[in-house]
Design an enzyme around this catalytic site. Structure first.
Site, PDB file in Angstrom:
ATOM      1  N   HIS A  18       6.727  -2.300   4.859  1.00 13.42           N
ATOM      2  CA  HIS A  18       6.149  -1.150   4.168  1.00 13.42           C
ATOM      3  C   HIS A  18       7.168  -0.401   3.310  1.00 13.42           C
ATOM      4  CE1 HIS A  18       2.611   1.856   4.635  1.00 13.42           C
ATOM      5  NE2 HIS A  18       3.199   2.031   3.477  1.00 13.42           N
TER       6      HIS A  18
ATOM      7  N   LYS B  20       0.869  -4.045   6.532  1.00 10.74           N
ATOM      8  CA  LYS B  20       2.293  -3.750   6.386  1.00 10.74           C
ATOM      9  C   LYS B  20       2.904  -3.341   7.724  1.00 10.74           C
ATOM     10  CE  LYS B  20       1.015  -1.609   1.979  1.00 10.74           C
ATOM     11  NZ  LYS B  20      -0.403  -1.382   2.344  1.00 10.74           N
TER      12      LYS B  20
END
Length: 294
Positions: free
Chosen positions: A108, A75
């Site tokens: 993220h 991420k």
């Protein structure tokens, strides 16, 4: 143990169950990934902000497996949002992981206060996808309003939205919108491990009487019941553990099936209480951090 696969909206497949390494210290990460690969896991989920991508890569490289056998996901942290910054963040993550291509790269968090940076970051993911540097792209912790804005202003529909989902916090509206657009829900904290939900009368997700009782009926643990609940409802689950015996137990969930009544009983445990930070609380001022170079 052979784990069934799920097909993403671009035709890429990934295992229905993987290992998460959130908050796992570097040396423990290496050992946990090694134990997971030995137990049959073929998907590892990490993140730049976890600080353990390098150890994930080392464990995968040390395993007696072809690179193509292990699905690697990581991420981009909000500090690296923006088009050029995100392109460079790919280089940092790929370098630490020791790979040329990342199987699934996702944002993220949404950054609601600076959504143009979020869009710039996602457009960089689209570019990486077009260049073949990643096989699939997606998002994490995106709520309905974030997904709506993203879909309206970008070209590639995210393959996944990784969100907090477990019996006590189910985010059904977010899941429904994702399903409408072919976005797979990845469940982080699928066994409710981030908090004990004391305010809701649940001492621990693992000791909830409804879940324990269902587990006893099947000869399974509470954690296995929660994972099975997620799998049967079409989610991909990524439980975290550093204990080899728990890692092995968490993947042993494909030899039983919950009944419709059991699924409904678990659904009824919803509390509406989020364990992770509320999306609007995620700002660079509060959560920004430098992501080191490879």
């Amino acid at each position: 143990m052979t784990v069934p696969t799920l097909t993403l909206n671009n035709g890429v497949t990934l295992p229905a169950l993987g290992l998460g390494v959130f908050q796992t210290p570097p040396q423990e990460t290496r050992d946990a990934v090694t134990a997971a690969l030995a137990a049959g896991y073929r998907h590892i989920d990490t993140a730049a902000a976890y600080g353990n991508e390098r150890e994930v890569g080392e464990a995968i490289a040390a395993a007696d497996l072809d690179r193509a056998e292990v699905f690697v996901e990581t991420k981009i942290w909000i500090s690296d949002f923006g088009h050029e910054e995100t392109l460079h963040s790919f280089d940092k993550s790929a370098g630490k992981l020791g790979v040329d291509q990342i199987d699934l790269l996702i944002l993220h968090q949404a950054l609601p206060s600076e959504f143009e940076k979020t869009l710039g970051a996602y457009r960089a993911l689209e570019e990486l996808l077009a260049d073949g540097k990643v096989r699939a792209i997606g998002v994490s912790n995106f709520m309905v309003e974030h997904l709506t804005q993203l879909l309206d202003r970008t070209d590639v529909v995210p393959a996944v939205n990784q969100i907090e989902v477990h019996p006590f916090f189910q985010q059904r509206e977010v899941q429904d919108v994702g399903r409408e657009h072919g976005i797979l829900t990845q469940a982080w904290s699928p066994i409710g491990g981030i908090t004990h939900y004391r305010d809701s009368g649940h001492a621990s997700a693992l000791t909830d009487p409804t879940i324990v009782g269902i587990g006893e009926a099947h000869g399974k643990s509470a954690a296995q019941v929660m994972l099975r609940w997620g799998l049967q409802q079409g989610r991909q689950v990524i439980p975290k553990s550093t204990k080899p015996e728990r890692i092995a137990q968490n993947i042993d969930v494909f030899d039983f099936e919950l009944t419709a009544d059991e699924l409904a009983a678990i659904d009824a445990l919803e509390t509406g209480q989020r364990g992770g930070p509320a999306p609007e609380q995620v700002t660079l001022e509060a959560f920004g951090r430098d992501i080191p170079e490879a």
